[in-house]
Design an enzyme around this catalytic site. Structure first.
Site: not given
Ligand code: C5P
Length: 232
Positions: A59, A32, A61, A119
Site C-alpha cells: 500500500d 498489507k 499509493k 477518506t
C-alpha cells in the site's frame, strides 16, 4: 473474486512485524504493508514476508508522471506482491502507464487498485484546497470509472460505497475496504465503520483490518472471528 481479510501490518520495525506474524501457526493471512513499514525496512521486508507464504498488498499509493509510475510499478511488481495501489488523481494516462509497468514478462500482474479521494478529505477541503466541485460521492464514482477504463482491477473505498462501485464498474471490479470494526470493538480514529458481516452484505471483496486484530489480546482469535464473519 476471492473474498479475503487483509491484516494491516502497521508496525514500524521488522522485529515487531515478525513477532506478530509468528503467532499465526496454522493460517497464512493476506497482509498489507504500508508506507511506515516499507520506508523503515525496504523491499527486504516484502521479500521476507512473501517467503513465509503470505499474500501481500503493498500500500504505497503512488502518484507521479506516467513514465516514472510505469518504471516504479515494474520494480514493485517484481517483488511478487499480490496487490498494489496508486492515486486515481494521477489521471487515466498515469493509470494506463501503471498497468503496463505492473504487467510481468509472463503476462501475470498483481491486482492494481486505485485510491479515489482519501477518506481524510472532506467535502469542504476538496472544494477549498483542491478546487474540485461536485459531491464527494460523485467525485469518488468518477475516479472509480476512470480507474476501470484505464484497466485497473478495482478501488479502495468504504464498504458503504462498495455497492455503488460495483453498479458503476461491474461486479468483477474489486472493492478493497478499510474501516472495519467488530460490533463490540473500539472505533479508534475511524469515523464510518462497518462490521465484517455488514461489509460482506454490502459486497466488499476484501476487508482491510488493522487494530481490531493487531491490538487484540488474542490476534489469531480476532482474525478467525473476522474471517468467519466475512468469508464464513
Ligand atoms: O487499524 P485500522 O483497522 O483502522 O487500519 C486500517 C488500515 O487501512 C490502515 O492501514 C489505514 O492506513 C488503511 N486505510 C484506511 N482508510 C483508507 C485507506 C487506507 O483506514 N481510506
Amino acid at each position: 473474486m476471492g473474498k479475503d481479510v487483509i491484516i494491516a501490518l502497521d508496525f514500524d520495525t521488522r522485529e515487531k512485524t515478525l513477532a506478530f506474524l509468528e503467532q499465526f501457526t496454522e493460517e497464512k493471512p493476506f497482509v498489507k504493508i504500508g508506507m511506515e513499514l516499507y520506508y523503515a525496512e525496504g523491499p527486504a521486508i516484502v521479500r521476507e514476508i512473501k517467503a513465509r507464504g503470505h499474500k501481500i498488498f503493498l500500500d504505497l499509493k503512488l502518484h507521479d508522471i506516467p513514465n516514472t509510475i510505469k518504471k516504479a510499478m515494474a520494480v514493485l511488481s517484481g517483488l511478487e506482491v499480490d496487490m498494489l495501489n496508486l492515486h486515481a488523481a494521477g489521471t487515466k494516462a498515469m493509470m494506463e502507464a501503471a498497468v503496463e509497468g505492473v504487467t510481468r514478462p509472463d503476462g501475470s500482474r498483481p491486482l492494481l487498485i486505485a485510491v479515489t479521494q482519501l477518506t481524510s478529505t472532506s467535502q469542504e477541503r476538496m472544494e477549498r484546497d483542491l478546487l474540485i466541485e461536485g459531491t464527494l460521492e460523485h467525485v469518488v464514482m468518477h475516479y472509480a470509472r476512470c480507474a476501470a477504463e484505464a484497466g485497473l482491477a478495482g478501488v479502495v473505498c468504504s464498504p458503504l460505497e462498495a455497492g455503488m462501485v460495483h453498479e458503476a464498474c461491474g461486479t468483477d471490479f474489486v472493492t478493497v475496504t478499510p474501516g472495519v470494526r467488530f460490533a463490540d470493538g473500539d472505533v479508534g480514529d475511524q469515523v464510518r465503520v462497518t462490521t465484517p458481516a455488514r461489509a460482506k452484505e454490502l459486497g466488499s471483496d476484501y476487508i482491510v483490518v488493522g487494530r481490531p486484530i493487531t491490538q487484540a489480546a488474542d490476534p489469531v482469535g480476532a482474525y478467525r472471528k473476522c474471517a468467519a464473519e466475512f468469508i464464513g
